[in-house]
Design an enzyme around this catalytic site. Structure first.
Site, PDB file in Angstrom:
ATOM      1  N   GLU A   1      -6.072 -10.881  -0.855  1.00 25.00           N
ATOM      2  CA  GLU A   1      -6.906 -10.623   0.335  1.00 25.00           C
ATOM      3  C   GLU A   1      -8.387 -10.608  -0.044  1.00 25.00           C
ATOM      4  O   GLU A   1      -9.128  -9.700   0.324  1.00 25.00           O
ATOM      5  CB  GLU A   1      -6.508  -9.281   0.976  1.00 25.00           C
TER       6      GLU A   1
ATOM      7  N   GLU B   1       0.795  -1.239   0.000  1.00 32.16           N
ATOM      8  CA  GLU B   1       0.000   0.000   0.000  1.00 32.16           C
ATOM      9  C   GLU B   1       0.824   1.284   0.000  1.00 32.16           C
ATOM     10  O   GLU B   1       0.557   2.197   0.788  1.00 32.16           O
ATOM     11  CB  GLU B   1      -0.975  -0.021   1.194  1.00 32.16           C
TER      12      GLU B   1
HETATM   13  O1  9MR Z   1      -7.207  -7.964   8.764  1.00 33.94           O
HETATM   14  C1  9MR Z   1      -6.297  -7.093   9.393  1.00 33.94           C
HETATM   15  C2  9MR Z   1      -6.905  -6.545  10.676  1.00 33.94           C
HETATM   16  O2  9MR Z   1      -7.084  -7.574  11.621  1.00 33.94           O
HETATM   17  C3  9MR Z   1      -6.025  -5.453  11.243  1.00 33.94           C
HETATM   18  O3  9MR Z   1      -6.686  -4.847  12.354  1.00 33.94           O
HETATM   19  C4  9MR Z   1      -5.748  -4.428  10.194  1.00 33.94           C
HETATM   20  C5  9MR Z   1      -4.843  -3.368  10.797  1.00 33.94           C
HETATM   21  O4  9MR Z   1      -4.350  -2.502   9.912  1.00 33.94           O
HETATM   22  O5  9MR Z   1      -5.132  -5.037   9.065  1.00 33.94           O
HETATM   23  C6  9MR Z   1      -5.970  -5.961   8.439  1.00 33.94           C
HETATM   24  O6  9MR Z   1      -5.371  -6.508   7.290  1.00 33.94           O
HETATM   25  C7  9MR Z   1      -5.049  -5.578   6.251  1.00 33.94           C
HETATM   26  C8  9MR Z   1      -3.893  -6.143   5.463  1.00 33.94           C
HETATM   27  O7  9MR Z   1      -2.826  -6.427   6.324  1.00 33.94           O
HETATM   28  C9  9MR Z   1      -3.439  -5.201   4.371  1.00 33.94           C
HETATM   29  N1  9MR Z   1      -4.535  -4.841   3.498  1.00 33.94           N
HETATM   30  C10 9MR Z   1      -5.740  -4.360   4.158  1.00 33.94           C
HETATM   31  C11 9MR Z   1      -6.190  -5.370   5.230  1.00 33.94           C
HETATM   32  C12 9MR Z   1      -7.469  -4.906   5.847  1.00 33.94           C
HETATM   33  O8  9MR Z   1      -7.265  -3.683   6.514  1.00 33.94           O
END
Ligand code: 9MR
Length: 345
Positions: free
Chosen positions: A257, A150
């Site tokens: 994802e 990102e």
């Molecule tokens: O699923 C993840 C969630 O449990 C966390 O709180 C969050 C914190 O930033 O990150 C989520 O996963 C992310 C992933 O690592 C990167 N792409 C976006 C995902 C959803 O936010």
């Protein structure tokens, strides 16, 4: 053939049919992945579901720099190891997620002991140590890494996200991270990973960044399309356009994802509604159709896409909350209509 033998054969075939999971149905196309939290691998029913359906695993949070490396010299391996060991024991491959991200990052890397900002050379020494330590520990089980996550913006004039990383290093941190990763494990497939990757502006910016980096010899092997979608979007045309753009640029595309929520929101941003929508028959039908359309388009690019990963195992542990109904399994681990459509039942 004797009647008894025939019956036995039919019984064996029926059993085999039952054991078919997503990983078997899509065997010719891509690996089928899922992101896990440590609780998933402690629960027997969830373990069975993982083993039946998936042959690739990503840690949802446990391998991110923040949770793993919260302060200088302090490493919290327990949760990441638990998931990695489950994969080792069950012969499941892993995608590593992630080495550099503006969120859940080891922010201490930006400061010295007195709390003053460090220069970028000091930051790179710390980043290199982080990347190489993590990659070395999981080399035997991880075949691909989301090296940078990102780094592109969601709007505005600057194609890059104005993160602390960018403020300190410009886009050079991207190049450095991929170089450190390649040095650590020349066999790992290295990905740039982002969301809203089908958006016209953002996909163009991702493309331009990867093109420039590769022209400069930066070892980016693949693009990770996060795939945080909804029941309306992306349309097939939008998804196809993004795939057609990325496919000639890199050796590998992974859908990293995937989830399909039931309202109009999409993307990986942390501000979203957990209300979703009531799961009426018509909403359920749209959810099923969207998954079917997405997978048909992924299969069209099956030569380039080698893994499709769902973000979470079932609706009950989705980051989006169960009322967004985003996944193929409900909170009781029961397959939903979209699952049956994908496996052709
Ligand atoms: O699923 C993840 C969630 O449990 C966390 O709180 C969050 C914190 O930033 O990150 C989520 O996963 C992310 C992933 O690592 C990167 N792409 C976006 C995902 C959803 O936010």
């Amino acid at each position: 053939m004797k009647k008894g033998t025939l019956l036995l054969l039919m019984f064996a075939l029926a059993l085999q049919g039952q054991a078919q999971g997503l990983k078997d149905v899509f065997k010719k196309d891509f690996l089928m992945g899922v992101s896990l939290n440590p609780r998933n691998v402690r629960n027997a029913a969830e373990q069975d579901l993982i083993r039946k359906e998936f042959n690739s695993v990503t840690c949802e949070n446990a391998m991110k720099p923040g949770p793993l490396h919260p302060s200088p010299g302090v490493w919290k391996w327990e949760e990441a190891d638990r998931i990695a060991n489950f994969c080792r024991e069950n012969g499941i491959k892993m995608r590593g997620h992630c080495l550099v991200w503006h969120n859940q990052f080891a922010d201490w890397m930006f400061y010295d002991e007195s709390g003053n900002p460090v220069d970028k050379e000091t930051f790179y020494v710390r980043l290199k140590d982080h990347i190489q330590t993590v990659m070395n520990r999981y080399k035997d089980v991880i075949y691909a890494w989301d090296v940078v996550n990102e780094a592109m913006s969601d709007g505005g004039d600057n194609p890059y996200r104005n993160s602390k990383l960018y403020q300190l290093c410009g886009d050079e941190f991207i190049a450095k991270a991929f170089q450190f990763a390649r040095e650590a494990d020349p066999n790992a497939i290295l990905f740039y990973n982002d969301y809203n990757e089908c958006d016209r502006r953002k996909s163009r910016n991702i493309y331009n960044m990867v093109l420039k980096m590769r022209a400069n010899g930066v070892p980016i092997d693949g693009i990770g399309m996060q795939g945080h979608y909804n029941i309306y979007k992306p349309t097939v045309e939008e998804l196809d356009a993004a795939l057609a753009l990325y496919a000639p640029l890199v050796e590998h595309i992974h859908v990293t994802e995937l989830d399909v929520r039931v309202n109009q929101e999409m993307g990986g941003q942390l501000r979203f509604s957990t209300d979703g929508a009531a799961l009426s028959d018509s909403i359920q039908a749209l959810h099923t159709q969207q998954y079917e359309r997405l997978f048909k388009t992924f299969q069209k690019y099956g030569d380039k896409i080698d893994c499709v990963t769902f973000w979470n195992l079932h609706d009950g542990c989705s980051w989006l909350g169960e009322r967004n109904h985003p996944l193929l399994f409900d909170k009781n681990l029961q397959p939903k209509p979209a699952y049956y459509r994908l496996v052709g039942k």
